[in-house]
Scaffold this motif. Structure first.
Motif, PDB file in Angstrom:
ATOM      1  N   THR A 199     -11.283   2.093  -9.659  1.00 51.21           N
ATOM      2  CA  THR A 199     -10.034   1.145 -10.074  1.00 51.21           C
ATOM      3  C   THR A 199      -9.372   0.221  -8.646  1.00 51.21           C
ATOM      4  O   THR A 199      -8.550   0.953  -7.618  1.00 51.21           O
ATOM      5  N   ARG A 200      -8.687  -1.226  -9.232  1.00 54.39           N
ATOM      6  CA  ARG A 200      -7.916  -1.772  -8.811  1.00 54.39           C
ATOM      7  C   ARG A 200      -6.817  -0.861  -9.252  1.00 54.39           C
ATOM      8  O   ARG A 200      -5.720   0.042 -10.051  1.00 54.39           O
ATOM      9  N   PHE A 201      -5.924  -0.760  -8.028  1.00 54.73           N
ATOM     10  CA  PHE A 201      -4.202  -0.226  -8.287  1.00 54.73           C
ATOM     11  C   PHE A 201      -3.118  -1.007  -7.693  1.00 54.73           C
ATOM     12  O   PHE A 201      -2.092  -0.285  -7.533  1.00 54.73           O
ATOM     13  N   VAL A 202      -3.650  -2.110  -6.903  1.00 55.83           N
ATOM     14  CA  VAL A 202      -2.202  -2.669  -6.285  1.00 55.83           C
ATOM     15  C   VAL A 202      -2.885  -3.973  -6.109  1.00 55.83           C
ATOM     16  O   VAL A 202      -3.058  -4.346  -6.362  1.00 55.83           O
ATOM     17  N   ASN A 203      -0.903  -4.933  -5.527  1.00 58.04           N
ATOM     18  CA  ASN A 203      -1.264  -6.895  -5.961  1.00 58.04           C
ATOM     19  C   ASN A 203      -1.529  -6.375  -4.416  1.00 58.04           C
ATOM     20  O   ASN A 203      -1.057  -6.319  -3.363  1.00 58.04           O
ATOM     21  N   GLU A 204      -3.031  -6.650  -3.984  1.00 59.89           N
ATOM     22  CA  GLU A 204      -3.873  -7.165  -2.196  1.00 59.89           C
ATOM     23  C   GLU A 204      -2.490  -8.062  -1.856  1.00 59.89           C
ATOM     24  O   GLU A 204      -2.744  -7.864  -0.506  1.00 59.89           O
ATOM     25  N   LEU A 205      -2.028  -8.612  -2.305  1.00 64.62           N
ATOM     26  CA  LEU A 205      -0.760  -9.511  -1.132  1.00 64.62           C
ATOM     27  C   LEU A 205       0.454  -9.018  -1.118  1.00 64.62           C
ATOM     28  O   LEU A 205       1.427  -9.684  -0.852  1.00 64.62           O
ATOM     29  N   ALA A 206       0.994  -7.810  -1.851  1.00 67.19           N
ATOM     30  CA  ALA A 206       2.438  -7.116  -1.716  1.00 67.19           C
ATOM     31  C   ALA A 206       2.223  -7.149   0.299  1.00 67.19           C
ATOM     32  O   ALA A 206       1.303  -6.323   0.590  1.00 67.19           O
ATOM     33  N   PRO A 207       3.354  -6.676   0.477  1.00 67.85           N
ATOM     34  CA  PRO A 207       3.507  -5.984   1.480  1.00 67.85           C
ATOM     35  C   PRO A 207       3.483  -5.211   1.999  1.00 67.85           C
ATOM     36  O   PRO A 207       2.942  -3.776   1.550  1.00 67.85           O
ATOM     37  N   ARG A 208       2.709  -4.992   3.444  1.00 70.63           N
ATOM     38  CA  ARG A 208       2.023  -4.025   3.916  1.00 70.63           C
ATOM     39  C   ARG A 208       2.408  -1.943   3.092  1.00 70.63           C
ATOM     40  O   ARG A 208       1.709  -2.126   3.551  1.00 70.63           O
ATOM     41  N   ASP A 209       3.780  -2.417   4.030  1.00 70.73           N
ATOM     42  CA  ASP A 209       4.232  -0.784   3.390  1.00 70.73           C
ATOM     43  C   ASP A 209       4.215  -0.381   2.029  1.00 70.73           C
ATOM     44  O   ASP A 209       3.879   0.805   1.732  1.00 70.73           O
ATOM     45  N   LYS A 210       3.886  -1.341   0.654  1.00 67.94           N
ATOM     46  CA  LYS A 210       3.905  -1.196  -0.418  1.00 67.94           C
ATOM     47  C   LYS A 210       2.336  -0.934  -1.012  1.00 67.94           C
ATOM     48  O   LYS A 210       2.162  -0.042  -1.571  1.00 67.94           O
ATOM     49  N   VAL A 211       1.664  -1.526   0.022  1.00 71.54           N
ATOM     50  CA  VAL A 211       0.218  -1.270  -0.254  1.00 71.54           C
ATOM     51  C   VAL A 211      -0.222  -0.440   0.229  1.00 71.54           C
ATOM     52  O   VAL A 211      -0.763   0.997  -0.522  1.00 71.54           O
ATOM     53  N   VAL A 212       0.191   0.482   1.491  1.00 65.34           N
ATOM     54  CA  VAL A 212       0.249   1.900   2.447  1.00 65.34           C
ATOM     55  C   VAL A 212       0.595   2.935   1.026  1.00 65.34           C
ATOM     56  O   VAL A 212       0.124   3.802   1.023  1.00 65.34           O
ATOM     57  N   ALA A 213       1.861   2.311   0.588  1.00 65.08           N
ATOM     58  CA  ALA A 213       2.373   3.110  -0.013  1.00 65.08           C
ATOM     59  C   ALA A 213       1.052   3.435  -1.938  1.00 65.08           C
ATOM     60  O   ALA A 213       1.253   4.674  -2.018  1.00 65.08           O
ATOM     61  N   ALA A 214       0.667   2.974  -2.522  1.00 71.75           N
ATOM     62  CA  ALA A 214      -0.042   2.489  -3.636  1.00 71.75           C
ATOM     63  C   ALA A 214      -1.052   2.883  -2.797  1.00 71.75           C
ATOM     64  O   ALA A 214      -1.734   4.092  -4.089  1.00 71.75           O
ATOM     65  N   GLU A 215      -1.393   3.019  -1.955  1.00 70.41           N
ATOM     66  CA  GLU A 215      -2.942   4.083  -1.277  1.00 70.41           C
ATOM     67  C   GLU A 215      -3.032   5.292  -1.406  1.00 70.41           C
ATOM     68  O   GLU A 215      -3.482   6.225  -1.717  1.00 70.41           O
ATOM     69  N   LEU A 216      -1.723   5.840  -0.514  1.00 71.86           N
ATOM     70  CA  LEU A 216      -1.555   7.137  -0.673  1.00 71.86           C
ATOM     71  C   LEU A 216      -1.420   8.306  -1.680  1.00 71.86           C
ATOM     72  O   LEU A 216      -1.768   8.862  -2.177  1.00 71.86           O
ATOM     73  N   ALA A 217      -0.487   7.325  -3.271  1.00 72.49           N
ATOM     74  CA  ALA A 217      -0.268   7.897  -3.583  1.00 72.49           C
ATOM     75  C   ALA A 217      -1.788   7.625  -4.786  1.00 72.49           C
ATOM     76  O   ALA A 217      -1.217   9.081  -5.630  1.00 72.49           O
ATOM     77  N   THR A 218      -2.754   7.166  -4.666  1.00 76.94           N
ATOM     78  CA  THR A 218      -4.043   7.301  -5.341  1.00 76.94           C
ATOM     79  C   THR A 218      -4.520   8.499  -4.914  1.00 76.94           C
ATOM     80  O   THR A 218      -5.332   9.325  -5.791  1.00 76.94           O
ATOM     81  N   GLY A 219      -3.864   9.464  -3.578  1.00 76.02           N
ATOM     82  CA  GLY A 219      -4.689  10.877  -3.518  1.00 76.02           C
ATOM     83  C   GLY A 219      -6.158  10.161  -2.609  1.00 76.02           C
ATOM     84  O   GLY A 219      -7.179  11.517  -2.108  1.00 76.02           O
ATOM     85  N   ALA A 220      -6.979   9.284  -2.735  1.00 75.97           N
ATOM     86  CA  ALA A 220      -7.827   8.609  -1.631  1.00 75.97           C
ATOM     87  C   ALA A 220      -7.374   8.791  -0.846  1.00 75.97           C
ATOM     88  O   ALA A 220      -6.351   8.865  -0.087  1.00 75.97           O
ATOM     89  N   THR A 221      -8.582   8.763  -0.207  1.00 74.98           N
ATOM     90  CA  THR A 221      -8.621   8.810   1.616  1.00 74.98           C
ATOM     91  C   THR A 221      -9.779   7.676   1.862  1.00 74.98           C
ATOM     92  O   THR A 221      -9.273   7.304   2.977  1.00 74.98           O
ATOM     93  N   GLU A 222     -10.615   7.310   1.197  1.00 73.62           N
ATOM     94  CA  GLU A 222     -11.208   5.719   0.965  1.00 73.62           C
ATOM     95  C   GLU A 222     -11.304   5.018  -0.069  1.00 73.62           C
ATOM     96  O   GLU A 222     -10.854   5.568  -0.760  1.00 73.62           O
ATOM     97  N   PHE A 223     -11.175   3.911   0.698  1.00 74.60           N
ATOM     98  CA  PHE A 223     -11.204   2.670  -0.584  1.00 74.60           C
ATOM     99  C   PHE A 223     -12.211   1.824  -0.260  1.00 74.60           C
ATOM    100  O   PHE A 223     -12.635   1.206   1.308  1.00 74.60           O
ATOM    101  N   ALA A 224     -12.160   0.877  -0.989  1.00 77.12           N
ATOM    102  CA  ALA A 224     -13.361  -0.260  -0.852  1.00 77.12           C
ATOM    103  C   ALA A 224     -12.839  -1.882  -0.894  1.00 77.12           C
ATOM    104  O   ALA A 224     -11.708  -1.586  -1.675  1.00 77.12           O
TER     105      ALA A 224
END
Length: 375
Positions: A278-303
């Motif tokens: 599943t896609r979960f974030v705007n990939e062109l958002a500021p880095r801190d927003k992308v990181v926050a979205a990644e952490l919120a998923t609970g996953a440790t790896e992404f594609a």
């Protein structure tokens, strides 16, 4: 910064001693891949409505600072206002190609300049050091590579030291030397590679010690420590940025140092997906927003997924990463599902395939319609 400052000084007629603790020049700049951010007055369709004020605002937002905030506001405004001159100087003084301009994360317009067919860091360092080394023959430049500065020399008696008079340094053999100079400049990188208990990272951001780094092992904050040892004040030492994407090497999943997956890979159209597809974030958002979205998923790896057009736009970047075994080519949603099924926390390929197909089709439809992205 060190190479640029050295070249500017040499061009002005100064004699320069450049001390570099590594055998090669460039530091982390040589590892950079996505480009140099700058506002330019030359208008193209990609940034026809861009303004300097917009660049300042985007930079302040990405830095989590209001543009008028104390020292940070003036620094952001200074960097932004002089960015065009910096780009023009690089193009005029070196052979660097900066013909590609793209819109990357955190920017409202296309402002990131890079070579048409190469990695910005390697190309820039090569071009700068080529020009700098031309001055060795005349004696204007003394290059001391593999040498480490151990302390700053000061005027006055012990306990009442004053002006900086130069540096003490150890050469490659470990022998100590002193170099006196009218002016001394520190131009060193960050400190994220030092994970010791007394490190700057442990002091200012202990919460980040468990994250891997893309910094070279030389990034230990030496210049900051040298300055602090003679009483220099510091600001924003807690502003250590987490980059959203670094490549996971299948041969060493938990390596503490990883290869950076540059911002440009998302800027050309790369999508970020969870292990469940599943896609979960705007990939062109500021880095801190992308990181926050990644952490919120609970996953440790992404594609990170690029289609053929995005891969072509990425050019040498995609070729290099594929050659290193960090990117893999797959065909269709089924091929992607087979690849992602090997990720930690991923569903099986049979479950992933229809989910990926639906996700990618929905994104393509949104892109074709020219907007409406839920993220």
């Amino acid at each position: 910064a060190g190479l640029t400052a050295t070249l500017r000084l040499l061009d002005s007629g100064a004699s320069v001693m450049l001390v570099e603790k590594e055998k090669r020049l460039g530091g982390n700049s040589a590892k950079a891949s996505s480009g140099i951010n700058a506002w330019t007055s030359t208008r193209t369709e990609a940034h026809a409505n861009d303004t300097l004020a917009s660049f300042v605002a985007d930079t302040a937002k990405s830095a989590l600072r209001d543009a008028g905030f104390s020292h940070t506001g003036s620094m952001i405004e200074l960097l932004a206002s002089r960015s065009e001159a910096a780009i023009e100087w690089l193009k005029a003084r070196t052979t660097i190609d900066l013909s590609k301009v793209a819109q990357l994360g955190g920017h409202s317009f296309a402002r990131t300049h890079r070579p048409s067919n190469g990695m910005i860091g390697a190309e820039l360092v090569f071009a700068l050091q080529k020009e700098v080394k031309r001055f060795e023959a005349s004696g204007s430049l003394r290059l001391c590579s593999g040498c480490r500065v151990t302390r700053l020399l000061q005027d006055g008696p012990e306990g009442a030291e004053g002006a900086v008079l130069g540096v003490a340094y150890a050469d490659a053999a470990g022998d100590e030397h002193e170099a006196r100079a009218a002016d001394t400049m520190l131009a060193t990188g960050g400190f994220a590679s030092d994970r010791s208990s007394a490190s700057l990272l442990a002091t200012h951001r202990p919460d980040l010690l468990h994250f891997p780094t893309t910094n070279g092992d030389w990034a230990t904050g030496d210049g900051m420590k040298l300055a602090m040892n003679i009483g220099a004040s510091t600001v924003d030492m807690d502003r250590v940025q987490i980059h959203p994407t670094g490549f996971v090497d299948a041969k060493d999943l938990d390596a503490s140092t990883k290869v950076l997956c540059g911002e440009m890979m998302r800027g050309v159209g790369g999508l970020l997906l969870t292990p469940n597809g599943t896609r979960f974030v705007n990939e062109l958002a500021p880095r801190d927003k992308v990181v926050a979205a990644e952490l919120a998923t609970g996953a440790t790896e992404f594609a990170i997924v690029l289609n053929a057009a995005a891969s072509k736009e990425a050019g040498k970047h995609a070729e290099l990463y594929e050659r290193k075994g960090l990117l893999s080519r797959v065909v269709g949603a089924a091929g992607l599902a087979g690849y992602m099924a090997g990720m930690r926390g991923a569903a099986d390929a049979a479950t992933l395939a229809p989910r990926l197909s639906s996700e990618l089709e929905a994104y393509s439809a949104t892109a074709a319609a020219g907007g409406g992205d839920p993220w």
